[in-house]
Scaffold this motif. Structure first.
Motif, PDB file in Angstrom:
ATOM      1  N   PRO A  75      16.257 -43.416  20.986  1.00 43.81           N
ATOM      2  CA  PRO A  75      16.172 -44.327  22.140  1.00 43.81           C
ATOM      3  C   PRO A  75      15.148 -45.428  21.857  1.00 43.81           C
ATOM      4  CG  PRO A  75      14.845 -42.390  22.541  1.00 43.81           C
ATOM      5  CD  PRO A  75      15.483 -42.180  21.181  1.00 43.81           C
ATOM      6  N   SER A  76      15.390 -46.609  22.394  1.00 42.66           N
ATOM      7  CA  SER A  76      14.439 -47.712  22.229  1.00 42.66           C
ATOM      8  C   SER A  76      14.767 -48.787  23.244  1.00 42.66           C
ATOM      9  CB  SER A  76      14.498 -48.301  20.810  1.00 42.66           C
ATOM     10  OG  SER A  76      15.705 -49.010  20.628  1.00 42.66           O
ATOM     11  N   ALA A  77      13.835 -49.703  23.415  1.00 44.60           N
ATOM     12  CA  ALA A  77      14.037 -50.765  24.397  1.00 44.60           C
ATOM     13  C   ALA A  77      15.175 -51.690  24.002  1.00 44.60           C
ATOM     14  CB  ALA A  77      12.739 -51.571  24.563  1.00 44.60           C
ATOM     15  N   ASN A  78      15.464 -51.808  22.694  1.00 46.73           N
ATOM     16  CA  ASN A  78      16.560 -52.680  22.259  1.00 46.73           C
ATOM     17  C   ASN A  78      17.799 -51.885  21.880  1.00 46.73           C
ATOM     18  OD1 ASN A  78      15.665 -51.550  19.906  1.00 46.73           O
ATOM     19  ND2 ASN A  78      15.263 -53.466  18.835  1.00 46.73           N
ATOM     20  N   GLY A  79      17.908 -50.647  22.424  1.00 45.72           N
ATOM     21  CA  GLY A  79      19.057 -49.812  22.094  1.00 45.72           C
ATOM     22  C   GLY A  79      20.379 -50.448  22.484  1.00 45.72           C
ATOM     23  N   ASP A  80      20.388 -51.167  23.627  1.00 46.76           N
ATOM     24  CA  ASP A  80      21.626 -51.796  24.059  1.00 46.76           C
ATOM     25  C   ASP A  80      22.090 -52.849  23.063  1.00 46.76           C
ATOM     26  OD1 ASP A  80      21.723 -50.231  26.286  1.00 46.76           O
ATOM     27  OD2 ASP A  80      20.874 -51.731  27.641  1.00 46.76           O
ATOM     28  N   PHE A  81      21.153 -53.520  22.401  1.00 44.53           N
ATOM     29  CA  PHE A  81      21.536 -54.545  21.432  1.00 44.53           C
ATOM     30  C   PHE A  81      22.249 -53.923  20.240  1.00 44.53           C
ATOM     31  CE2 PHE A  81      20.651 -57.159  17.676  1.00 44.53           C
ATOM     32  CZ  PHE A  81      21.200 -58.352  18.078  1.00 44.53           C
ATOM     33  N   TYR A  82      21.775 -52.786  19.761  1.00 46.22           N
ATOM     34  CA  TYR A  82      22.363 -52.160  18.581  1.00 46.22           C
ATOM     35  C   TYR A  82      23.622 -51.350  18.897  1.00 46.22           C
ATOM     36  CZ  TYR A  82      18.390 -53.424  15.638  1.00 46.22           C
ATOM     37  OH  TYR A  82      17.462 -54.116  14.921  1.00 46.22           O
ATOM     38  N   HIS A  83      23.794 -50.947  20.141  1.00 48.65           N
ATOM     39  CA  HIS A  83      24.885 -50.042  20.486  1.00 48.65           C
ATOM     40  C   HIS A  83      26.256 -50.545  20.033  1.00 48.65           C
ATOM     41  CE1 HIS A  83      27.898 -48.310  23.351  1.00 48.65           C
ATOM     42  NE2 HIS A  83      27.335 -47.210  22.899  1.00 48.65           N
ATOM     43  N   PRO A  84      26.644 -51.808  20.289  1.00 52.27           N
ATOM     44  CA  PRO A  84      27.976 -52.263  19.855  1.00 52.27           C
ATOM     45  C   PRO A  84      28.183 -52.188  18.340  1.00 52.27           C
ATOM     46  CG  PRO A  84      27.075 -53.760  21.487  1.00 52.27           C
ATOM     47  CD  PRO A  84      25.959 -52.843  21.090  1.00 52.27           C
ATOM     48  N   PHE A  85      27.130 -52.443  17.560  1.00 51.23           N
ATOM     49  CA  PHE A  85      27.267 -52.298  16.115  1.00 51.23           C
ATOM     50  C   PHE A  85      27.668 -50.859  15.771  1.00 51.23           C
ATOM     51  CE2 PHE A  85      23.873 -55.679  16.211  1.00 51.23           C
ATOM     52  CZ  PHE A  85      24.636 -56.689  15.658  1.00 51.23           C
ATOM     53  N   LEU A  86      26.973 -49.897  16.383  1.00 48.88           N
ATOM     54  CA  LEU A  86      27.221 -48.487  16.091  1.00 48.88           C
ATOM     55  C   LEU A  86      28.607 -48.066  16.551  1.00 48.88           C
ATOM     56  CD1 LEU A  86      23.716 -47.148  17.152  1.00 48.88           C
ATOM     57  CD2 LEU A  86      24.535 -47.506  14.826  1.00 48.88           C
ATOM     58  N   VAL A  87      29.063 -48.611  17.680  1.00 57.10           N
ATOM     59  CA  VAL A  87      30.415 -48.312  18.160  1.00 57.10           C
ATOM     60  C   VAL A  87      31.458 -48.783  17.151  1.00 57.10           C
ATOM     61  CG1 VAL A  87      32.149 -48.866  19.919  1.00 57.10           C
ATOM     62  CG2 VAL A  87      29.822 -48.291  20.608  1.00 57.10           C
ATOM     63  N   GLY A  88      31.294 -50.020  16.663  1.00 54.60           N
ATOM     64  CA  GLY A  88      32.231 -50.542  15.671  1.00 54.60           C
ATOM     65  C   GLY A  88      32.237 -49.735  14.398  1.00 54.60           C
ATOM     66  N   ILE A  89      31.050 -49.319  13.950  1.00 55.86           N
ATOM     67  CA  ILE A  89      30.946 -48.495  12.740  1.00 55.86           C
ATOM     68  C   ILE A  89      31.678 -47.178  12.940  1.00 55.86           C
ATOM     69  CG2 ILE A  89      29.331 -47.161  11.322  1.00 55.86           C
ATOM     70  CD1 ILE A  89      27.297 -49.444  11.778  1.00 55.86           C
ATOM     71  N   GLU A  90      31.410 -46.521  14.065  1.00 55.06           N
ATOM     72  CA  GLU A  90      32.017 -45.214  14.315  1.00 55.06           C
ATOM     73  C   GLU A  90      33.538 -45.306  14.420  1.00 55.06           C
ATOM     74  OE1 GLU A  90      31.420 -41.455  17.351  1.00 55.06           O
ATOM     75  OE2 GLU A  90      31.255 -43.480  18.154  1.00 55.06           O
ATOM     76  N   GLN A  91      34.038 -46.285  15.153  1.00 54.09           N
ATOM     77  CA  GLN A  91      35.488 -46.403  15.356  1.00 54.09           C
ATOM     78  C   GLN A  91      36.215 -46.677  14.048  1.00 54.09           C
ATOM     79  OE1 GLN A  91      35.946 -49.370  18.442  1.00 54.09           O
ATOM     80  NE2 GLN A  91      35.601 -47.884  20.078  1.00 54.09           N
ATOM     81  N   GLN A  92      35.675 -47.565  13.214  1.00 57.41           N
ATOM     82  CA  GLN A  92      36.351 -47.880  11.960  1.00 57.41           C
ATOM     83  C   GLN A  92      36.248 -46.733  10.970  1.00 57.41           C
ATOM     84  OE1 GLN A  92      38.301 -50.324  11.767  1.00 57.41           O
ATOM     85  NE2 GLN A  92      38.923 -50.096   9.635  1.00 57.41           N
ATOM     86  N   ALA A  93      35.124 -46.024  10.998  1.00 52.02           N
ATOM     87  CA  ALA A  93      34.991 -44.850  10.126  1.00 52.02           C
ATOM     88  C   ALA A  93      36.037 -43.804  10.490  1.00 52.02           C
ATOM     89  CB  ALA A  93      33.585 -44.266  10.245  1.00 52.02           C
ATOM     90  N   GLU A  94      36.284 -43.644  11.782  1.00 44.07           N
ATOM     91  CA  GLU A  94      37.308 -42.681  12.217  1.00 44.07           C
ATOM     92  C   GLU A  94      38.692 -43.114  11.745  1.00 44.07           C
ATOM     93  OE1 GLU A  94      39.047 -40.718  16.374  1.00 44.07           O
ATOM     94  OE2 GLU A  94      37.408 -42.155  16.424  1.00 44.07           O
ATOM     95  N   VAL A  95      38.971 -44.406  11.853  1.00 45.47           N
ATOM     96  CA  VAL A  95      40.273 -44.922  11.413  1.00 45.47           C
ATOM     97  C   VAL A  95      40.490 -44.647   9.929  1.00 45.47           C
ATOM     98  CG1 VAL A  95      41.582 -47.043  10.990  1.00 45.47           C
ATOM     99  CG2 VAL A  95      40.451 -46.691  13.198  1.00 45.47           C
ATOM    100  N   LEU A  96      39.431 -44.806   9.138  1.00 47.29           N
ATOM    101  CA  LEU A  96      39.543 -44.650   7.688  1.00 47.29           C
ATOM    102  C   LEU A  96      39.320 -43.210   7.225  1.00 47.29           C
ATOM    103  CD1 LEU A  96      37.652 -47.878   6.560  1.00 47.29           C
ATOM    104  CD2 LEU A  96      40.118 -47.515   6.716  1.00 47.29           C
ATOM    105  N   GLY A  97      39.068 -42.304   8.161  1.00 49.53           N
ATOM    106  CA  GLY A  97      38.877 -40.899   7.802  1.00 49.53           C
ATOM    107  C   GLY A  97      37.566 -40.619   7.119  1.00 49.53           C
ATOM    108  N   CYS A  98      36.517 -41.354   7.507  1.00 52.76           N
ATOM    109  CA  CYS A  98      35.190 -41.165   6.912  1.00 52.76           C
ATOM    110  C   CYS A  98      34.236 -40.537   7.925  1.00 52.76           C
ATOM    111  CB  CYS A  98      34.606 -42.508   6.459  1.00 52.76           C
ATOM    112  SG  CYS A  98      35.543 -43.338   5.159  1.00 52.76           S
ATOM    113  N   ASP A  99      33.269 -39.780   7.426  1.00 54.83           N
ATOM    114  CA  ASP A  99      32.199 -39.247   8.262  1.00 54.83           C
ATOM    115  C   ASP A  99      30.964 -40.119   8.109  1.00 54.83           C
ATOM    116  OD1 ASP A  99      33.458 -36.874   9.344  1.00 54.83           O
ATOM    117  OD2 ASP A  99      33.411 -36.079   7.308  1.00 54.83           O
ATOM    118  N   LEU A 100      30.118 -40.080   9.127  1.00 62.96           N
ATOM    119  CA  LEU A 100      28.897 -40.880   9.119  1.00 62.96           C
ATOM    120  C   LEU A 100      27.668 -39.989   8.981  1.00 62.96           C
ATOM    121  CD1 LEU A 100      29.692 -43.419  11.987  1.00 62.96           C
ATOM    122  CD2 LEU A 100      29.865 -43.795   9.516  1.00 62.96           C
TER     123      LEU A 100
END
Length: 353
Positions: A75-100
């Motif tokens: 958690p951090s004060a700028n967590g909302d700023f980073y959240h969309p990056f992490l969402v994109g990473i997770e979704q594309q990793a799932e599409v490609l069958g990769c673990d994070l």
């Protein structure tokens, strides 16, 4: 279950099982359709899963992608700023069958994580995505020299070689904001912020300078010492020679009014909000645009700001695409800049209104 168990069950060699598992054929081993089907059926019936380390030795990667963040993202004060990056990473990793694999064990020095240290675990992953406003150039140079696959989210300057990245085209977007201000009659503008240092700031500053020069209008530069970056752990960069260093928002407003500035382009959203609200409280007509989503807390406001929408989720997703292409050795555009959307808002208005 092991490959040897599958081989005994089907009456074939372990090498044959390995060939079937990896979907390959071998010039020295002719596999009939019946043999392949028998092995696949045994694998399905037993629920056999290939050992990831063994698969890595055979295929050179095990589809595990690391995510290294120079600043804490939750958690951090700028967590909302980073959240969309992490969402994109997770979704594309799932599409490609990769673990994070989130790499968080590295020590924190001067408020920032160190990517290389005595117990480095970077090589547990096939490659890593790097997140952070400022990434140490020596880290980048070492990653390149040691041929460790990685991709930076955010444009990075060369570091002993080209750095793979997926970034936002801040220079072009900032220039578009300037052009809109000029079209609304503003011929004396100012940039509020660093405009230099980390690439994301430098690109915004460059876009402003080039756009005002092209338009033939005045472009001032103010830097308030009251606005630091408390959450990023990044030391403030030295201002450009043309920057006027001021102590607080009130001093910025006074300097802008004294110079006849009617529109201010703020690098940080919080600084733009503070300036606009102060001008409004004084009954001063001052247009303000900001250059991205908040990275730190801003004053509460009901006004929709003219700003930039950074394609953060798309940047995260495309970083995964670039990284997997680098790992697999396939051709890919390893340096990408994605366009930002200019949000019209209410704060950049016709001069005098």
């Amino acid at each position: 279950m092991t490959q040897q168990d599958i081989a005994r069950m089907t009456g074939v060699s372990q090498a044959t099982v390995s060939l079937v598992l990896n979907g390959r054929s071998d010039a020295d081993v002719k596999l009939s359709a019946e043999t392949r089907e028998k092995v696949l059926r045994a694998i399905a019936e037993t629920g056999y899963v290939a050992d990831p380390i063994a698969r890595r030795l055979a295929a050179r990667h095990n589809r595990i992608l690391g995510v290294f963040t120079y600043e804490p993202v939750f958690p951090s004060a700028n967590g909302d700023f980073y959240h969309p990056f992490l969402v994109g990473i997770e979704q594309q990793a799932e599409v490609l069958g990769c673990d994070l694999l989130l790499l968080t064990s590295t020590p924190v020095v001067d408020g920032r994580r160190r990517i290389f240290h005595g117990d480095n675990r970077l090589r547990l992953a096939d490659g890593s995505i790097l997140l952070g406003r400022t990434i140490d150039p020596t880290d980048l140079a070492r990653l390149i020299a040691e041929e460790i696959p990685f991709v930076s989210i955010g444009r990075r300057d060369d570091a002993g070689g080209p750095v793979p990245y997926v970034g936002a085209d801040y220079a072009a977007a900032t220039a578009e904001v300037v052009r809109r201000a000029v079209a609304l009659g503003h011929d004396r503008l100012a940039y509020l912020g660093q405009g230099t240092g980390p690439e994301s700031w430098a690109d915004r500053g460059r876009g402003f300078r080039e756009a005002v020069a092209q338009a033939g209008v005045y472009g001032g530069h103010y830097l308030s010492t009251a606005s630091g970056e408390p959450d990023s752990g990044v030391a403030a960069a030295a201002p450009t020679v043309a920057a006027t260093v001021l102590r607080d928002t009130a001093a910025v407003l006074d300097a802008a009014l004294a110079a006849g500035v009617t529109a201010v382009i703020a690098e940080e959203h919080a600084d733009g909000v503070a300036l606009f609200e102060l001008a409004r409280s004084r009954g001063v007509a001052l247009s303000v645009a900001t250059l991205g989503e908040p990275t730190r807390a801003a004053l509460p406001t009901a006004v929709e700001f003219t700003s930039l929408r950074i394609p953060r989720q798309a940047m995260g997703a495309q970083a995964v695409e670039v990284l997997t292409a680098l790992i697999e050795g396939s051709a890919a555009d390893a340096q990408r800049l994605l366009p930002c959307e200019v949000v019209p808002g209410e704060t950049l208005s016709e001069r005098g209104k």
